[in-house]
Write a protein that holds these residues in place. Structure first.
Motif: not given
Length: 416
Positions: A113-120, A322-332
């Motif tokens: 999931v972290a890889l998805l958050a960073r790549t897409f 969607e909420l888990a991705f959108e509300w996550a701070h992008p640098a962390d």
């Protein structure tokens, strides 16, 4: 090969192994290894608790070392642990190996999931995750089919062979994963500079807790439904297998389609609410099937329940992603996804007790209570998503995930 294709092939391998273990692990532990059922239950409970810790810690590890490295190490550890099951002797060694196996599996879940958050970005994230979930379901079903051979033979050597095959499949996932270039990982595998801890983000923690409640529905299907069908309805026992196949089919067909329902935070909150309304409807149908009405009517109600349950599962999961991705701070992103996955692990860990003590233990009042809990979690998520949004800080060029052609379409060097 694209990043999506790499993750799909890795998921095929690991989820097929998961399907094999789902089918043969209980009999393998009790007959081939010689561990009592009580010890198996205790050991897996301890391993599940450890899995919550590793799911959370994996997020920090992804921010520190990069998701690719974490995935490679965790897949290697899980494959080794599955093979070590065949050498297990005694309760202590079983618990230790189980902790490694379950912990490594949860680490991989967070790292993917972290890889998805960073790549897409944007809709691509939940779109790819939806496709991976379809692959996961189909591959688990395939693994279950393969394991049927071992179950039909029923010998110790057949069970050992099945477990070793699962170990090999898990290690096979390393082949596509090694193709992921380090450049995908937001500045490579260098340590990420954290900006905000998710443990101080009350909105994210609240959303995670609410999603943990909704995620109990997975165990309602795999634990509660079989117990209810076989012990409280007039439906034949084989109905359980057919209902599980119905769920797998619906998820495989509709999960990707459901991503069209979600495009931003408010629509994600609505999706979760609508999903929990469907889960409440499913609970009512499950309860009605328990009243004396003949096998045919009970089966019809159970089919309606599983259809509603599956649709609720599909829609609420898409909104939760969607909420888990959108509300996550992008640098962390790793730390935030670690918190999210730990929440899901907690929900699944407590679900068997919650489901059996409400729906199975109390009957109709219990089903109403459980459905009400799901609906309350959905309403809470909707209310949280409807609040005025505060924009996330923008990443600097150094921190931003790379979305060059190498990140989105190519793995490895370009052809000249």
């Amino acid at each position: 090969m694209s990043v999506k294709q790499v993750l799909i092939w890795a998921t095929v391998a690991t989820s097929t192994a998961k399907g094999v273990m789902f089918s043969v692990s209980a009999l393998f532990f009790t007959t081939a290894v010689g561990i009592s059922p009580a010890t198996v239950g205790t050991g897996l409970t301890v391993a599940g608790a450890w899995g919550v810790v590793t799911a959370f810690a994996a997020g920090r590890l992804c921010d520190r070392f990069g998701p690719r490295r974490v995935l490679l190490v965790a897949a290697t550890a899980q494959g080794g642990a599955l093979a070590a099951y065949c050498l297990t002797r005694g309760a202590g060694m079983f618990v230790l190996v189980a902790c490694v196996a379950v912990g490594a599996e949860n680490v991989q879940r967070t790292a993917r999931v972290a890889l998805l958050a960073r790549t897409f970005t944007g809709p691509d994230r939940i779109g790819v995750r939806a496709r991976l979930r379809v692959v996961d379901n189909v591959s688990i079903a395939a693994g279950t089919g393969f394991a049927a051979v071992a179950l039909a033979v029923g010998s110790r050597s057949a069970y050992v062979t099945a477990v070793l095959a699962a170990a090999v499949l898990t290690l096979v996932a390393l082949v596509p994963l090694r193709a992921l270039p380090a450049l995908l990982e937001g500045g490579g595998d260098r340590p990420a500079r954290g900006v905000r801890s998710p443990l101080k983000d009350r909105r994210y923690l609240t959303a995670t807790a609410l999603h943990a409640v909704v995620s109990m529905q997975f165990l309602l299907l795999t634990v509660g439904m079989p117990l209810w069908v076989t012990g409280h309805t007039a439906a034949p026992d084989v109905t359980v297998a057919l209902l599980l196949l119905l769920n797998t089919g619906l998820v495989s067909v509709l999960q990707v389609w459901s991503t069209r329902l979600v495009g931003d935070v408010p629509s994600a909150g609505r999706a979760v609410l609508h999903g929990t309304v469907l889960l409440l409807a499913a609970c009512l149908c499950y309860a009605a099937a328990g009243y004396p009405s003949g096998a045919g009517f009970a089966v019809a109600l159970l089919v309606a329940a599983v259809v509603a349950h599956s649709l609720g599962e599909i829609v609420s999961e898409t909104g939760g992603w969607e909420l888990a991705f959108e509300w996550a701070h992008p640098a962390d992103s790793g730390a935030y996804q670690g918190v999210s996955q730990a929440g899901v692990a907690i929900g699944r860990a407590v679900a068997p007790v919650v489901v059996t003590s409400t729906a199975i233990g109390l009957g109709l009042p219990g089903w109403l209570l459980l459905g009400g809990v799901f609906l309350a979690a959905g309403a809470g998520t909707r209310a949280l998503s409807a609040r005025r949004q505060v924009s996330q800080p923008t990443l600097s060029a150094r921190q931003a995930p790379r979305t060059t052609p190498s990140a989105r379409t190519m793995v490895g060097p370009r052809r000249r």
